[in-house]
Scaffold this active site. Structure first.
Site, PDB file in Angstrom:
ATOM      1  N   HIS A 195      -9.451   0.865   5.468  1.00 19.47           N
ATOM      2  CA  HIS A 195      -8.173   1.072   6.149  1.00 19.47           C
ATOM      3  C   HIS A 195      -8.375   2.037   7.318  1.00 19.47           C
ATOM      4  CE1 HIS A 195      -4.002   2.263   6.855  1.00 19.47           C
ATOM      5  NE2 HIS A 195      -3.647   1.179   6.192  1.00 19.47           N
ATOM      6  N   GLY A 240       3.034  -1.213   4.245  1.00 15.14           N
ATOM      7  CA  GLY A 240       3.008   0.209   3.931  1.00 15.14           C
ATOM      8  C   GLY A 240       4.352   0.705   3.438  1.00 15.14           C
ATOM      9  N   GLU A 282      -4.853  -5.086  10.794  1.00 14.35           N
ATOM     10  CA  GLU A 282      -3.850  -4.049  11.015  1.00 14.35           C
ATOM     11  C   GLU A 282      -4.121  -3.344  12.343  1.00 14.35           C
ATOM     12  OE1 GLU A 282      -1.948  -2.515   7.007  1.00 14.35           O
ATOM     13  OE2 GLU A 282      -3.814  -1.482   7.452  1.00 14.35           O
ATOM     14  N   GLY A 311       3.050   2.026  10.976  1.00 15.42           N
ATOM     15  CA  GLY A 311       4.050   3.078  10.819  1.00 15.42           C
ATOM     16  C   GLY A 311       4.737   3.502  12.091  1.00 15.42           C
ATOM     17  N   LYS A 319      -0.020   4.256  -0.215  1.00 14.65           N
ATOM     18  CA  LYS A 319      -0.683   5.393   0.436  1.00 14.65           C
ATOM     19  C   LYS A 319      -0.511   6.659  -0.426  1.00 14.65           C
ATOM     20  CE  LYS A 319      -0.199   3.166   4.906  1.00 14.65           C
ATOM     21  NZ  LYS A 319       0.006   3.321   6.360  1.00 14.65           N
ATOM     22  N   ASN A 346       0.858  -1.185   0.000  1.00 16.20           N
ATOM     23  CA  ASN A 346       0.000   0.000   0.000  1.00 16.20           C
ATOM     24  C   ASN A 346       0.891   1.231   0.000  1.00 16.20           C
ATOM     25  OD1 ASN A 346      -1.907   1.982   0.410  1.00 16.20           O
ATOM     26  ND2 ASN A 346      -2.354   1.414   2.532  1.00 16.20           N
ATOM     27  N   GLU A 399      -6.804   4.466   8.329  1.00 14.37           N
ATOM     28  CA  GLU A 399      -6.614   5.879   8.006  1.00 14.37           C
ATOM     29  C   GLU A 399      -7.846   6.453   7.320  1.00 14.37           C
ATOM     30  OE1 GLU A 399      -1.841   5.085   7.628  1.00 14.37           O
ATOM     31  OE2 GLU A 399      -3.029   5.356   5.806  1.00 14.37           O
ATOM     32  N   SER A 428       3.877  -2.335  10.435  1.00 17.08           N
ATOM     33  CA  SER A 428       5.333  -2.335  10.636  1.00 17.08           C
ATOM     34  C   SER A 428       5.969  -3.671  10.255  1.00 17.08           C
ATOM     35  CB  SER A 428       5.667  -1.970  12.085  1.00 17.08           C
ATOM     36  OG  SER A 428       5.270  -0.647  12.382  1.00 17.08           O
TER      37      SER A 428
END
Length: 249
Positions: free
Chosen positions: A93, A230, A163, A169, A12, A10, A95, A209
């Protein structure tokens, strides 16, 4: 039941045309991959990524609207993603859930739209740090699974990605036992709701991560069928070892 493993990247809100060389590098590093490889670039790159990608690399979107067309400025529909060359789309997701206030119902409607267009849907679920510390993880995951996944899915059209929000991250990773507990829970919930066929054939990815240094041990955990990666997916140098670890798992 054997499930074809999936290494999904991904990107992003990262990437321009110059970064498409990473697809070429991945293809050279994995000419006959032992798992499925997917890159989900920003919408501006999907068409060019699909043209640049070799046969062994699939391209996906990072979101889609629940409607096929209409007065929705700035949104992209599932048929548009398919037309641009996408085969998958990431939905729900954390986010998107946080930044755009997407509810489980919103995600569910988007999944229906994606499947109707012929895309495979990667549905993301995960708990916050507060929810983890309150021992509410499985309740949260169970609710997201029930609310975000429609009844019309198949084992081929659905991918679930766990996730934990607090691990995305941050460099923090749940223990292997924690990952296994959630993945086993998701598998049981899928089998209970959809039956053994769909429940056992749906791939469950871990995301949060994932790096070359920890990929092998994560992929050895029960019911981990791959990863949604990510930052490490932006570079073939970082993503390729993760793919190799999955091939060897």
């Amino acid at each position: 039941m054997t499930r074809r493993k999936l290494a999904a990247g991904n990107w992003k809100m990262n990437g321009t045309s110059a970064d498409l060389v990473e697809l070429e590098a991945l293809a050279k590093a994995h000419p006959t991959p032992g798992c499925d490889i997917l890159i989900c670039p920003p919408a501006t790159l999907i068409s060019r990524a699909a043209a640049a990608a070799s046969a062994q690399i699939a391209i996906g979107g990072q979101d889609c609207h629940q409607k096929d067309s209409g007065a929705h400025t700035g949104d992209v529909s599932a048929p548009m993603l398919l037309d641009a060359g996408a085969q998958y789309v990431i939905l729900g997701h954390s986010e998107r859930r946080e930044d755009h206030r997407e509810s489980d119902t919103d995600v569910r409607n988007k999944v229906v739209a994606a499947l109707s267009a012929g895309l495979k849907a990667i549905v993301c679920v995960g708990e916050s740090l507060a929810e983890r510390e309150a021992n509410n993880t499985l309740d949260i995951i169970g609710g997201q699974l029930a609310g975000s996944i429609p009844d019309v899915v198949t084992g081929d059209s659905l991918v679930v990605a766990y996730e934990p929000i607090w691990a995305i991250g941050t460099g923090k990773v749940p223990t292997l036992d924690q990952i296994g507990e959630v993945h086993d829970f998701i598998r049981i919930r899928l089998e209970t709701r959809f039956g053994a066929g769909v429940g056992r054939s749906t791939r469950i990815l871990y995301g949060g991560s994932v790096k070359p240094a920890n990929a092998s041990e994560i992929f050895a955990v029960s019911n981990v069928d791959g990863a949604l990666v990510g930052g490490a997916s932006l570079s073939a140098t970082d993503f390729s070892p993760i793919i190799t670890a999955l091939e060897n798992a």
